[in-house]
Design a protein around this motif. Structure first.
Motif, mmCIF file in Angstrom:
data_model
loop_
_atom_site.group_PDB
_atom_site.id
_atom_site.type_symbol
_atom_site.label_atom_id
_atom_site.label_comp_id
_atom_site.label_asym_id
_atom_site.label_seq_id
_atom_site.Cartn_x
_atom_site.Cartn_y
_atom_site.Cartn_z
ATOM 1 N N ALA A 223 19.781 4.155 8.892
ATOM 2 C CA ALA A 223 18.454 3.442 8.835
ATOM 3 C C ALA A 223 18.194 2.671 10.343
ATOM 4 O O ALA A 223 17.300 2.591 10.785
ATOM 5 C CB ALA A 223 18.735 2.255 7.830
ATOM 6 N N GLU A 224 19.489 2.010 11.053
ATOM 7 C CA GLU A 224 19.356 1.362 12.125
ATOM 8 C C GLU A 224 19.278 2.242 13.436
ATOM 9 O O GLU A 224 18.016 2.012 13.958
ATOM 10 C CB GLU A 224 21.085 0.716 12.375
ATOM 11 N N PRO A 225 19.806 3.558 13.329
ATOM 12 C CA PRO A 225 19.297 4.388 14.704
ATOM 13 C C PRO A 225 17.940 4.895 14.491
ATOM 14 O O PRO A 225 17.129 4.896 15.436
ATOM 15 C CB PRO A 225 20.269 5.296 14.503
ATOM 16 N N TRP A 226 17.229 4.739 13.297
ATOM 17 C CA TRP A 226 16.005 5.483 12.978
ATOM 18 C C TRP A 226 15.137 4.152 13.589
ATOM 19 O O TRP A 226 14.083 4.664 13.788
ATOM 20 C CB TRP A 226 15.944 6.208 11.594
ATOM 21 N N ALA A 227 15.413 3.124 12.977
ATOM 22 C CA ALA A 227 14.645 2.018 13.327
ATOM 23 C C ALA A 227 14.403 1.872 14.762
ATOM 24 O O ALA A 227 13.270 1.646 15.151
ATOM 25 C CB ALA A 227 15.234 0.614 12.569
ATOM 26 N N TYR A 228 15.634 1.940 15.655
ATOM 27 C CA TYR A 228 15.509 1.716 16.935
ATOM 28 C C TYR A 228 14.661 3.021 17.567
ATOM 29 O O TYR A 228 13.752 2.706 18.517
ATOM 30 C CB TYR A 228 16.860 1.607 17.494
ATOM 31 N N SER A 229 14.729 3.995 16.997
ATOM 32 C CA SER A 229 14.042 5.319 17.516
ATOM 33 C C SER A 229 12.340 5.198 17.334
ATOM 34 O O SER A 229 11.702 5.443 18.328
ATOM 35 C CB SER A 229 14.436 6.428 16.649
ATOM 36 N N ILE A 230 12.128 4.641 16.256
ATOM 37 C CA ILE A 230 10.725 4.382 16.003
ATOM 38 C C ILE A 230 10.180 3.136 16.774
ATOM 39 O O ILE A 230 9.014 3.407 17.376
ATOM 40 C CB ILE A 230 10.384 3.928 14.491
ATOM 41 N N VAL A 231 10.837 2.106 16.625
ATOM 42 C CA VAL A 231 10.486 1.148 17.639
ATOM 43 C C VAL A 231 10.343 1.525 19.228
ATOM 44 O O VAL A 231 9.420 1.175 19.944
ATOM 45 C CB VAL A 231 11.251 -0.121 17.681
ATOM 46 N N GLU B 283 0.845 -1.329 -0.010
ATOM 47 C CA GLU B 283 -0.027 -0.011 -0.112
ATOM 48 C C GLU B 283 0.916 1.057 0.031
ATOM 49 O O GLU B 283 1.899 1.028 0.078
ATOM 50 C CB GLU B 283 -1.071 0.079 1.195
ATOM 51 N N ALA B 284 0.282 2.380 0.044
ATOM 52 C CA ALA B 284 0.931 3.716 -0.139
ATOM 53 C C ALA B 284 1.359 3.807 1.404
ATOM 54 O O ALA B 284 1.182 3.026 2.356
ATOM 55 C CB ALA B 284 -0.137 4.749 -0.223
ATOM 56 N N PRO B 285 2.337 4.836 1.528
ATOM 57 C CA PRO B 285 3.304 4.863 2.817
ATOM 58 C C PRO B 285 2.556 5.137 4.041
ATOM 59 O O PRO B 285 2.526 4.238 5.106
ATOM 60 C CB PRO B 285 4.466 5.822 2.520
ATOM 61 N N VAL B 286 1.534 5.901 3.913
ATOM 62 C CA VAL B 286 0.726 6.472 5.070
ATOM 63 C C VAL B 286 -0.184 5.071 5.871
ATOM 64 O O VAL B 286 -0.271 4.749 6.947
ATOM 65 C CB VAL B 286 0.157 7.731 5.190
ATOM 66 N N GLU C 24 -3.137 7.126 14.951
ATOM 67 C CA GLU C 24 -3.267 8.133 13.978
ATOM 68 C C GLU C 24 -2.311 9.272 14.369
ATOM 69 O O GLU C 24 -1.512 9.658 13.612
ATOM 70 C CB GLU C 24 -4.899 8.848 13.991
ATOM 71 N N TYR C 25 -1.998 9.600 15.621
ATOM 72 C CA TYR C 25 -1.167 10.606 16.201
ATOM 73 C C TYR C 25 0.214 9.730 15.808
ATOM 74 O O TYR C 25 1.077 10.686 15.257
ATOM 75 C CB TYR C 25 -1.284 10.728 17.551
ATOM 76 N N LEU C 26 0.476 8.735 16.283
ATOM 77 C CA LEU C 26 1.756 8.043 15.716
ATOM 78 C C LEU C 26 2.062 8.093 14.329
ATOM 79 O O LEU C 26 3.114 8.507 13.741
ATOM 80 C CB LEU C 26 1.940 6.801 16.414
ATOM 81 N N THR C 27 1.070 7.648 13.437
ATOM 82 C CA THR C 27 1.178 7.497 12.108
ATOM 83 C C THR C 27 1.896 9.073 11.567
ATOM 84 O O THR C 27 2.384 9.262 10.683
ATOM 85 C CB THR C 27 -0.170 7.322 11.307
ATOM 86 N N THR C 28 0.817 10.119 12.158
ATOM 87 C CA THR C 28 1.209 11.564 11.586
ATOM 88 C C THR C 28 2.805 11.853 11.779
ATOM 89 O O THR C 28 3.454 12.228 11.143
ATOM 90 C CB THR C 28 0.518 12.470 12.412
ATOM 91 N N ILE C 29 3.333 11.644 13.052
ATOM 92 C CA ILE C 29 4.538 11.965 13.663
ATOM 93 C C ILE C 29 5.753 11.083 12.549
ATOM 94 O O ILE C 29 6.758 11.809 12.232
ATOM 95 C CB ILE C 29 4.805 11.875 14.967
ATOM 96 N N ILE C 30 5.389 9.932 12.660
ATOM 97 C CA ILE C 30 6.389 8.882 11.801
ATOM 98 C C ILE C 30 6.551 9.478 10.263
ATOM 99 O O ILE C 30 7.591 9.685 9.616
ATOM 100 C CB ILE C 30 6.040 7.554 11.992
ATOM 101 N N ALA D 147 5.524 12.462 8.903
ATOM 102 C CA ALA D 147 6.229 13.911 9.108
ATOM 103 C C ALA D 147 7.706 13.737 9.139
ATOM 104 O O ALA D 147 8.529 14.596 8.474
ATOM 105 C CB ALA D 147 5.570 14.708 10.066
ATOM 106 N N ALA D 148 8.457 12.722 9.796
ATOM 107 C CA ALA D 148 9.810 12.609 9.887
ATOM 108 C C ALA D 148 10.426 12.107 8.655
ATOM 109 O O ALA D 148 11.405 12.731 8.105
ATOM 110 C CB ALA D 148 10.139 11.848 11.098
ATOM 111 N N ILE D 149 9.831 11.118 8.038
ATOM 112 C CA ILE D 149 10.345 10.679 6.860
ATOM 113 C C ILE D 149 9.933 11.587 5.778
ATOM 114 O O ILE D 149 11.031 11.869 4.948
ATOM 115 C CB ILE D 149 9.239 9.469 6.392
ATOM 116 N N ASP D 150 9.024 12.194 5.732
ATOM 117 C CA ASP D 150 8.678 13.467 4.617
ATOM 118 C C ASP D 150 9.423 14.567 4.701
ATOM 119 O O ASP D 150 10.043 15.007 3.843
ATOM 120 C CB ASP D 150 7.132 13.641 4.722
ATOM 121 N N GLY D 151 9.812 14.942 6.016
ATOM 122 C CA GLY D 151 10.731 15.847 6.279
ATOM 123 C C GLY D 151 12.273 15.585 5.538
ATOM 124 O O GLY D 151 12.863 16.489 5.170
#
Length: 230
Positions: A160-168, A89-92, A191-197, A199-203
């Protein structure tokens, strides 16, 4: 008696014991649902319709049952998470469904999560840490996923690795907070977590002159394989 017959009998006995252990784990899940994480072996035996000695024929001690509960919890989580995270599916929507899979598990099995997170069975601490093991497996898989996408886009995958651990870590900590507070619905916290994750990827992508539609499937779909980290 031939070796083939002996092997077949051993296999049937192994399958029988595995099935009985699974029955007892399901009984323990029912006890957890009814009585909370301070369950006793007596409660599990009663829920399974057996005596404690019968239960102890299949579990050497409380720690052994704890490990089995952790394994069952991992199965439940991955049964929901893997299809969600691998959905083309699409990213979001993909992020949203993956988060909802995790939150659905802790919503449906709150006392199992509490038991595993505090790493104790009744009054006994245990060495196993299923929650940490699951986090490691998910973070490793997410590292691979993010790295693959970053390389596909011509970006340095070192983050990729620090970001992965940050998200988890963020999702797990937020999940524990939500589990105890329940100050909003599951849909809202997802929805709140989807938005912030997103936003970080898009930014990050925009900083590198890239733009990806949040609602359009990515051209290259990467499949996640969850494996136990050695």
């Amino acid at each position: 008696m031939g070796e083939g017959v002996k092997d077949a009998r051993r296999e049937r006995w192994r399958e029988h014991r595995a099935a009985r252990r699974a029955e007892f784990v399901e009984a323990a899940l029912r006890v957890l649902d009814q009585h909370g994480p301070d369950l006793a072996m007596e409660d599990v035996a009663q829920a399974a319709g057996v005596t404690k000695p019968v239960l102890y024929r299949h579990f050497t001690d409380k720690a052994d049952l704890f490990v089995a509960l952790g394994q069952r919890g991992t199965e439940i989580l991955f049964e929901r998470l893997i299809p969600a995270i691998n959905n083309e599916e699409a990213p979001v929507p993909r992020i949203r469904k993956s988060l909802d899979a995790f939150f659905s598990v802790i919503e449906d099995y709150p006392n199992l999560y509490r038991l595993l997170a505090r790493r104790s069975f009744g009054d006994r601490p245990v060495d196993a840490d299923p929650v940490r093991d699951d986090k490691e497996m998910i973070a490793a898989a997410l590292t691979s996923l993010l790295g693959d996408y970053m390389r596909t886009l011509g970006l340095d995958s070192g983050a990729a690795e620090p970001w992965a651990y940050s998200i988890v870590g963020m999702v797990q900590t937020t999940g524990e907070w939500w589990l105890e507070r329940r100050s909003m619905s599951r849909d809202a916290i997802v929805e709140y977590l989807t938005t912030i994750i997103w936003a970080a990827i898009d930014g990050f992508l925009r900083q590198h002159g890239l733009q990806i539609s949040p609602d359009k499937p990515f051209e290259v779909n990467k499949v996640v394989q969850l494996r136990r980290v050695q």
